[in-house]
Design a protein around this motif. Structure first.
Motif, PDB file in Angstrom:
ATOM      1  N   VAL A 293      -8.299   4.140   7.632  1.00  0.00           N
ATOM      2  CA  VAL A 293      -7.288   3.961   6.588  1.00  0.00           C
ATOM      3  C   VAL A 293      -7.533   5.009   5.511  1.00  0.00           C
ATOM      4  O   VAL A 293      -8.653   5.133   5.002  1.00  0.00           O
ATOM      5  CB  VAL A 293      -7.340   2.540   5.980  1.00  0.00           C
ATOM      6  N   SER A 294      -6.517   5.792   5.206  1.00  0.00           N
ATOM      7  CA  SER A 294      -6.595   6.836   4.178  1.00  0.00           C
ATOM      8  C   SER A 294      -7.828   7.726   4.331  1.00  0.00           C
ATOM      9  O   SER A 294      -8.594   7.928   3.381  1.00  0.00           O
ATOM     10  CB  SER A 294      -6.586   6.218   2.772  1.00  0.00           C
ATOM     11  N   GLY A 388      -0.986   5.825   2.848  1.00  0.00           N
ATOM     12  CA  GLY A 388       0.170   5.713   1.983  1.00  0.00           C
ATOM     13  C   GLY A 388       0.839   7.066   1.836  1.00  0.00           C
ATOM     14  O   GLY A 388       0.535   8.026   2.555  1.00  0.00           O
ATOM     15  N   GLU A 389       1.737   7.134   0.874  1.00  0.00           N
ATOM     16  CA  GLU A 389       2.352   8.420   0.515  1.00  0.00           C
ATOM     17  C   GLU A 389       1.497   8.972  -0.617  1.00  0.00           C
ATOM     18  O   GLU A 389       1.907   9.044  -1.769  1.00  0.00           O
ATOM     19  CB  GLU A 389       3.797   8.199   0.098  1.00  0.00           C
ATOM     20  N   GLU A 390       0.309   9.384  -0.288  1.00  0.00           N
ATOM     21  CA  GLU A 390      -0.786   9.563  -1.237  1.00  0.00           C
ATOM     22  C   GLU A 390      -1.247  11.006  -1.319  1.00  0.00           C
ATOM     23  O   GLU A 390      -0.769  11.890  -0.599  1.00  0.00           O
ATOM     24  CB  GLU A 390      -1.956   8.672  -0.823  1.00  0.00           C
ATOM     25  N   GLU A 413       0.512   5.407  10.970  1.00  0.00           N
ATOM     26  CA  GLU A 413       1.454   4.609  10.202  1.00  0.00           C
ATOM     27  C   GLU A 413       1.341   5.036   8.741  1.00  0.00           C
ATOM     28  O   GLU A 413       0.278   4.901   8.137  1.00  0.00           O
ATOM     29  CB  GLU A 413       1.162   3.115  10.348  1.00  0.00           C
ATOM     30  N   GLN A 414       2.437   5.554   8.198  1.00  0.00           N
ATOM     31  CA  GLN A 414       2.462   5.970   6.804  1.00  0.00           C
ATOM     32  C   GLN A 414       3.426   5.074   6.039  1.00  0.00           C
ATOM     33  O   GLN A 414       4.567   4.874   6.461  1.00  0.00           O
ATOM     34  CB  GLN A 414       2.880   7.434   6.656  1.00  0.00           C
ATOM     35  N   PHE A 415       2.971   4.546   4.908  1.00  0.00           N
ATOM     36  CA  PHE A 415       3.736   3.578   4.138  1.00  0.00           C
ATOM     37  C   PHE A 415       4.314   4.236   2.892  1.00  0.00           C
ATOM     38  O   PHE A 415       3.578   4.781   2.061  1.00  0.00           O
ATOM     39  CB  PHE A 415       2.852   2.388   3.750  1.00  0.00           C
ATOM     40  N   HIS A 420      -3.596   5.592  -2.274  1.00  0.00           N
ATOM     41  CA  HIS A 420      -4.804   5.702  -1.469  1.00  0.00           C
ATOM     42  C   HIS A 420      -5.437   4.323  -1.256  1.00  0.00           C
ATOM     43  O   HIS A 420      -5.616   3.550  -2.196  1.00  0.00           O
ATOM     44  CB  HIS A 420      -5.785   6.628  -2.189  1.00  0.00           C
ATOM     45  N   CYS A 421      -5.757   4.000  -0.006  1.00  0.00           N
ATOM     46  CA  CYS A 421      -6.438   2.747   0.358  1.00  0.00           C
ATOM     47  C   CYS A 421      -5.722   1.505  -0.164  1.00  0.00           C
ATOM     48  O   CYS A 421      -6.354   0.510  -0.526  1.00  0.00           O
ATOM     49  CB  CYS A 421      -7.884   2.770  -0.127  1.00  0.00           C
TER      50      CYS A 421
END
Length: 513
Positions: A293-294, A388-390, A413-415, A420-421
């Motif tokens: 994740v991230s 994320g969109e980070e 998978e991008q949200f 971040h996290c």
């Protein structure tokens, strides 16, 4: 999932009181759709980002050591979880063999040949077996530790195993930019991942920078992995076949997952098939999969999203005293460093410009997995990346693209709008629940070799309200080519090398006085 006692609430109140004007302003602007992030983030997400951002931008300087100690403060074992603390011993007579394996992988992956690093010792590695406690009463006092005081660590482990019956193990590496946090800070999300997978999780307390720079953490990660496969004498667990192990982690822990995978791939490629570990020749085999994740894939922080997505994230843009060149080619002025008091661990002697590694090594594939050429990912097991969109999204997407182009099964998978996290920070949010479900499903499918069920060939971009998903082919996830990415990383590495040389020259001059 967050657990608070009276002391926690007092600390929380002291933290939030001076930020009430900022909190109210953020909520009002988001509800009126007047903030820069309101098109992408709901009020809860934008407020979470704003609060964390304000905590990072300290009004009172804090030393690295003080930040590190605060981040590792153990709040106890509370709520529905089992935790059994263990220590994985270092091999006595064969420690050089494990160390040599890591050094061989580092040397085989050098880009310029000039990358330098400190050679650490092999040491015992502390870890926590963590699992979801299914039998706990819902009315347990959440303000006190939930595990009986008279239980031994071995008894806790066997109770954990009863509640985690899945025929697999998750080897977890926590995030924290390589210098913060430890397994105790990640118990809640790790136990939740155990709940969803049914698997016990071995959460590793790897050595932290700046006291222990690269490759100390990577060496600890390899010791933990080998300890699962070939348990040292006195271990609680039985041998775990590599195909039943999933490497998992967030942020810098995600970096360690990918770096450990790349280490194993490299050792197999250079024909180093075994390593002597506690008197046994242990075969270098690959895990069932890698689930992150991230993940922090680029320590040089060279890609556009570190600036373009800053408004949606709490991670500040690069703070580089020697300037930073963006993907557009323009030279940004230096960012002022975060307020920081010197202490006995930072600045270090001789000085470095990066906490985690020497400047010459920041673009090495085992420091920044983004730097690994796509062919180096050949034969990789399935890989999962949620983000994320980070700020770190570009590096995660391009790393995934390389794995895909090398023929690997990779699911991304991008949200939309998530920082971040986000899944670990906002566990009750719909996006976080969706992220954990995907994370857990991947772990189970990777071990079951259900690769056909793993979504590959594209990035799943999940819209803000989770009402729709856009499928983006990997070839279209980013306009930068691999050679352009390499150029940006090399340029920023060279600036760091120049800056570090200047610092060390000053340090030597002072030492002569």
């Amino acid at each position: 999932m967050a657990i608070f006692n009276n002391n926690n609430y007092i600390v929380l109140l002291k933290t939030l009181l001076p930020r009430i004007p900022m909190i109210l302003k953020t909520l009002v602007l988001n509800r009126l759709h007047l903030s820069s992030a309101s098109a992408k983030q709901d009020s809860r997400t934008e407020l979470t980002v704003a609060i964390i951002r304000s905590l990072i931008n300290y009004s009172t300087p804090l030393s690295i050591g003080k930040q590190q100690r605060r981040s590792m403060r153990d709040q106890g074992i509370k709520g529905p979880m089992w935790v059994s603390k263990v220590c994985l011993p270092a091999p006595e007579d064969e420690s050089e063999d494990v160390k040599v394996a890591v050094i061989e992988a580092i040397n085989a992956l050098k880009v310029s040949g000039e990358e330098d690093f400190e050679i650490p010792q092999v040491v015992p590695v502390e870890a926590e077996w963590t699992g979801y406690r299914r039998s706990i009463s819902r009315d347990v006092d959440k303000g006190t530790d939930s595990l009986p005081d008279d239980m031994s660590e071995e008894e806790k482990y066997w109770e954990l195993k009863k509640d985690s019956p899945a025929n697999m193990v998750i080897l977890y590496f926590h995030g924290g930019a390589f210098f913060l946090m430890d397994p105790s800070t990640h118990r809640v999300p790790v136990s939740y991942l155990s709940k969803l997978t049914g698997a016990p999780v071995l959460s590793v307390r790897y050595r932290l920078a700046p006291q222990h720079p690269f490759p100390a953490a990577l060496l600890d990660a390899l010791v933990a992995y080998l300890s699962l496969i070939a348990p040292p004498p006195g271990s609680l667990h039985a041998p775990v076949p590599p195909e039943k192990i999933v490497l998992a982690g967030d942020s810098s822990g995600g970096n360690l997952c990918l770096s450990l995978l790349q280490t194993l791939l490299t050792l197999r490629r250079i024909n180093a098939p075994t390593v002597l570990f506690h008197g046994k020749e242990v075969s270098i085999q690959l895990p069932a999969g890698v689930a992150t994740v991230s993940p922090w894939c680029d320590v040089t922080r060279s890609l556009p999203s570190v600036h373009a997505n800053a408004m949606l994230d709490y991670i500040p843009p690069p703070h580089d005293a020697y300037g930073h060149r963006s993907a557009a080619g323009d030279h940004h002025p230096p960012y002022p460093p975060l307020p920081m008091q010197p202490d006995n661990i930072w600045p270090c002697s001789p000085p470095r410009v990066d906490l985690y590694s020497n400047a010459s090594a920041v673009a090495h594939p085992l420091v920044s997995p983004l730097a690994a050429r796509k062919e180096l990912w050949e034969n990789a097991p399935p890989v999962f990346i949620a983000m994320g969109e980070e700020s770190l999204s570009d590096e995660g997407l391009i790393t995934a693209r390389k794995v895909h182009q090398a023929g690997g099964a990779v699911a991304v998978e991008q949200f939309e709008g998530m920082p971040h996290c986000f899944a670990l920070l906002m566990l009750g949010a719909p996006a976080a629940r969706r992220c954990f479900r995907g994370w857990a499903t991947f772990c189970r499918d990777a071990v079951a070799r259900q690769v056909d069920r793993i979504r590959t060939g594209h990035v799943s971009f999940i819209k803000r309200k989770l009402l729709s998903t856009i499928q983006i082919p990997f070839d279209e996830v980013h306009p930068l080519r691999d050679d352009e990415v390499e150029m940006l990383m090399q340029e920023n590495m060279k600036r760091r090398v120049e800056g570090e040389k200047a610092l060390r020259d000053q340090w030597r001059q002072r030492a002569k006085l």
